[in-house]
Design a protein around this motif. Structure first.
Motif, PDB file in Angstrom:
ATOM      1  N   VAL A 131      39.709  54.839  38.155  1.00 14.10           N
ATOM      2  CA  VAL A 131      39.219  54.328  39.445  1.00 14.10           C
ATOM      3  C   VAL A 131      39.421  55.376  40.530  1.00 14.10           C
ATOM      4  CG1 VAL A 131      39.489  52.543  41.210  1.00 14.10           C
ATOM      5  CG2 VAL A 131      39.533  51.916  38.790  1.00 14.10           C
ATOM      6  N   ASP A 132      40.558  56.041  40.518  1.00 10.29           N
ATOM      7  CA  ASP A 132      40.787  57.116  41.500  1.00 10.29           C
ATOM      8  C   ASP A 132      39.709  58.194  41.375  1.00 10.29           C
ATOM      9  OD1 ASP A 132      43.030  55.944  42.619  1.00 10.29           O
ATOM     10  OD2 ASP A 132      44.427  57.028  41.312  1.00 10.29           O
ATOM     11  N   ARG A 133      39.349  58.533  40.158  1.00 12.75           N
ATOM     12  CA  ARG A 133      38.300  59.542  39.940  1.00 12.75           C
ATOM     13  C   ARG A 133      36.953  59.012  40.437  1.00 12.75           C
ATOM     14  NH1 ARG A 133      38.546  59.782  34.814  1.00 12.75           N
ATOM     15  NH2 ARG A 133      36.536  58.897  34.293  1.00 12.75           N
ATOM     16  N   TRP A 134      36.657  57.737  40.132  1.00 14.79           N
ATOM     17  CA  TRP A 134      35.402  57.154  40.615  1.00 14.79           C
ATOM     18  C   TRP A 134      35.341  57.211  42.136  1.00 14.79           C
ATOM     19  CZ3 TRP A 134      35.454  52.023  37.324  1.00 14.79           C
ATOM     20  CH2 TRP A 134      35.075  52.311  36.007  1.00 14.79           C
ATOM     21  N   CYS A 135      36.471  56.989  42.776  1.00 15.49           N
ATOM     22  CA  CYS A 135      36.498  56.955  44.246  1.00 15.49           C
ATOM     23  C   CYS A 135      36.157  58.307  44.871  1.00 15.49           C
ATOM     24  CB  CYS A 135      37.862  56.472  44.736  1.00 15.49           C
ATOM     25  SG  CYS A 135      38.129  54.703  44.479  1.00 15.49           S
ATOM     26  N   THR A 136      36.284  59.373  44.111  1.00 14.60           N
ATOM     27  CA  THR A 136      35.911  60.693  44.643  1.00 14.60           C
ATOM     28  C   THR A 136      34.412  60.941  44.536  1.00 14.60           C
ATOM     29  OG1 THR A 136      36.257  61.840  42.537  1.00 14.60           O
ATOM     30  CG2 THR A 136      38.169  61.653  44.020  1.00 14.60           C
ATOM     31  N   ASP A 137      33.702  60.065  43.826  1.00 14.72           N
ATOM     32  CA  ASP A 137      32.248  60.183  43.661  1.00 14.72           C
ATOM     33  C   ASP A 137      31.576  59.577  44.900  1.00 14.72           C
ATOM     34  OD1 ASP A 137      29.572  60.044  42.938  1.00 14.72           O
ATOM     35  OD2 ASP A 137      29.887  58.640  41.285  1.00 14.72           O
ATOM     36  N   PRO A 138      30.829  60.373  45.665  1.00 14.79           N
ATOM     37  CA  PRO A 138      30.192  59.855  46.883  1.00 14.79           C
ATOM     38  C   PRO A 138      29.285  58.643  46.625  1.00 14.79           C
ATOM     39  CG  PRO A 138      30.033  62.246  46.820  1.00 14.79           C
ATOM     40  CD  PRO A 138      30.576  61.808  45.491  1.00 14.79           C
ATOM     41  N   GLU A 139      28.608  58.610  45.492  1.00 15.46           N
ATOM     42  CA  GLU A 139      27.734  57.474  45.185  1.00 15.46           C
ATOM     43  C   GLU A 139      28.555  56.202  44.966  1.00 15.46           C
ATOM     44  OE1 GLU A 139      24.657  56.181  41.695  1.00 15.46           O
ATOM     45  OE2 GLU A 139      24.572  58.259  42.381  1.00 15.46           O
ATOM     46  N   PHE A 140      29.674  56.327  44.262  1.00 18.35           N
ATOM     47  CA  PHE A 140      30.562  55.181  44.046  1.00 18.35           C
ATOM     48  C   PHE A 140      31.113  54.691  45.381  1.00 18.35           C
ATOM     49  CE2 PHE A 140      34.725  53.287  43.210  1.00 18.35           C
ATOM     50  CZ  PHE A 140      34.427  52.383  42.198  1.00 18.35           C
ATOM     51  N   PRO A 153      30.977  48.076  38.256  1.00 16.37           N
ATOM     52  CA  PRO A 153      30.666  46.993  39.192  1.00 16.37           C
ATOM     53  C   PRO A 153      31.887  46.140  39.559  1.00 16.37           C
ATOM     54  CG  PRO A 153      28.981  47.129  37.500  1.00 16.37           C
ATOM     55  CD  PRO A 153      30.092  48.050  37.085  1.00 16.37           C
ATOM     56  N   ALA A 154      32.769  45.898  38.593  1.00 20.32           N
ATOM     57  CA  ALA A 154      33.973  45.109  38.879  1.00 20.32           C
ATOM     58  C   ALA A 154      34.898  45.869  39.816  1.00 20.32           C
ATOM     59  CB  ALA A 154      34.690  44.761  37.578  1.00 20.32           C
ATOM     60  N   ALA A 155      35.023  47.167  39.609  1.00 20.05           N
ATOM     61  CA  ALA A 155      35.864  47.985  40.483  1.00 20.05           C
ATOM     62  C   ALA A 155      35.285  48.031  41.889  1.00 20.05           C
ATOM     63  CB  ALA A 155      36.011  49.393  39.912  1.00 20.05           C
ATOM     64  N   ILE A 156      33.981  48.167  41.980  1.00 18.84           N
ATOM     65  CA  ILE A 156      33.318  48.203  43.284  1.00 18.84           C
ATOM     66  C   ILE A 156      33.595  46.908  44.043  1.00 18.84           C
ATOM     67  CG2 ILE A 156      31.039  48.108  44.405  1.00 18.84           C
ATOM     68  CD1 ILE A 156      30.141  50.165  42.212  1.00 18.84           C
ATOM     69  N   LEU A 157      33.431  45.785  43.373  1.00 16.45           N
ATOM     70  CA  LEU A 157      33.667  44.495  44.014  1.00 16.45           C
ATOM     71  C   LEU A 157      35.118  44.364  44.461  1.00 16.45           C
ATOM     72  CD1 LEU A 157      32.645  41.704  44.831  1.00 16.45           C
ATOM     73  CD2 LEU A 157      33.154  40.931  42.509  1.00 16.45           C
ATOM     74  N   ALA A 164      29.817  55.043  48.289  1.00 14.04           N
ATOM     75  CA  ALA A 164      28.720  54.412  49.025  1.00 14.04           C
ATOM     76  C   ALA A 164      28.458  53.004  48.495  1.00 14.04           C
ATOM     77  CB  ALA A 164      27.458  55.261  48.931  1.00 14.04           C
ATOM     78  N   ASP A 165      28.579  52.826  47.172  1.00 14.06           N
ATOM     79  CA  ASP A 165      28.390  51.494  46.589  1.00 14.06           C
ATOM     80  C   ASP A 165      29.470  50.526  47.068  1.00 14.06           C
ATOM     81  OD1 ASP A 165      26.138  52.355  45.237  1.00 14.06           O
ATOM     82  OD2 ASP A 165      27.167  52.594  43.301  1.00 14.06           O
ATOM     83  N   VAL A 166      30.710  51.015  47.189  1.00 12.54           N
ATOM     84  CA  VAL A 166      31.800  50.175  47.702  1.00 12.54           C
ATOM     85  C   VAL A 166      31.496  49.782  49.149  1.00 12.54           C
ATOM     86  CG1 VAL A 166      34.256  50.113  48.340  1.00 12.54           C
ATOM     87  CG2 VAL A 166      33.551  51.101  46.135  1.00 12.54           C
ATOM     88  N   GLN A 167      31.087  50.757  49.958  1.00 14.04           N
ATOM     89  CA  GLN A 167      30.765  50.470  51.359  1.00 14.04           C
ATOM     90  C   GLN A 167      29.604  49.488  51.481  1.00 14.04           C
ATOM     91  OE1 GLN A 167      32.490  51.219  54.066  1.00 14.04           O
ATOM     92  NE2 GLN A 167      33.984  52.167  52.719  1.00 14.04           N
ATOM     93  N   GLN A 168      28.595  49.641  50.619  1.00  8.10           N
ATOM     94  CA  GLN A 168      27.454  48.736  50.657  1.00  8.10           C
ATOM     95  C   GLN A 168      27.866  47.324  50.257  1.00  8.10           C
ATOM     96  OE1 GLN A 168      24.230  49.395  51.839  1.00  8.10           O
ATOM     97  NE2 GLN A 168      24.278  47.165  51.791  1.00  8.10           N
ATOM     98  N   ALA A 169      28.706  47.221  49.223  1.00  9.20           N
ATOM     99  CA  ALA A 169      29.183  45.902  48.792  1.00  9.20           C
ATOM    100  C   ALA A 169      29.972  45.230  49.915  1.00  9.20           C
ATOM    101  CB  ALA A 169      30.038  46.033  47.537  1.00  9.20           C
ATOM    102  N   ARG A 170      30.808  46.008  50.595  1.00  9.11           N
ATOM    103  CA  ARG A 170      31.585  45.456  51.714  1.00  9.11           C
ATOM    104  C   ARG A 170      30.655  45.020  52.844  1.00  9.11           C
ATOM    105  NH1 ARG A 170      35.602  49.367  52.610  1.00  9.11           N
ATOM    106  NH2 ARG A 170      36.822  48.257  51.059  1.00  9.11           N
TER     107      ARG A 170
END
Length: 119
Positions: free
Chosen positions: A31-40, A5-9, A42-48
């Protein structure tokens, strides 16, 4: 707040992955690995999107007061002429883009409705 959640924010706020990693308490590689996860992602895009929606709401709330202030200055016979002209200029400058935005939204809604009727 730690972890994903902190990385997403942090990423949603435009921070680089190194800052997101620090906020999350993990390595940049994680974090780079998380960024390759489509769900992660999408969570970043939703937070933005949520942040932008909140910002637009705050701007809209202030817009009514801002217009009232401009109108008061524009109509104030005791205000200096340049202040009254500037207030009038600001109101007129805001009007055209707002009108265009409303028209585009109406056209888009009509297109979407027509597309929905075709289905």
């Amino acid at each position: 707040m730690k972890g994903r959640p902190a990385a997403i924010l942090a990423l949603a706020q435009g921070e680089p992955t190194s800052a997101a990693a620090r906020a999350a308490g993990v390595s940049t590689r994680t974090v780079d690995r998380w960024c390759t996860d489509p769900e992660f992602a999408a969570d970043v895009q939703q937070a933005r999107a949520d942040m932008l929606t909140a910002a637009v709401g705050q701007l809209a709330a202030g817009a009514v007061e801002a217009v009232a202030t401009l109108r008061r200055v524009m109509a104030d016979p005791d205000a200096k002429d340049h202040a009254r002209v500037q207030a009038a200029r600001e109101l007129l400058a805001a009007l055209l883009p707002l009108r265009e935005h409303v028209e585009i939204e109406q056209r888009l809604a009509a297109i979407e409705a027509a597309e929905e009727d075709r289905r």
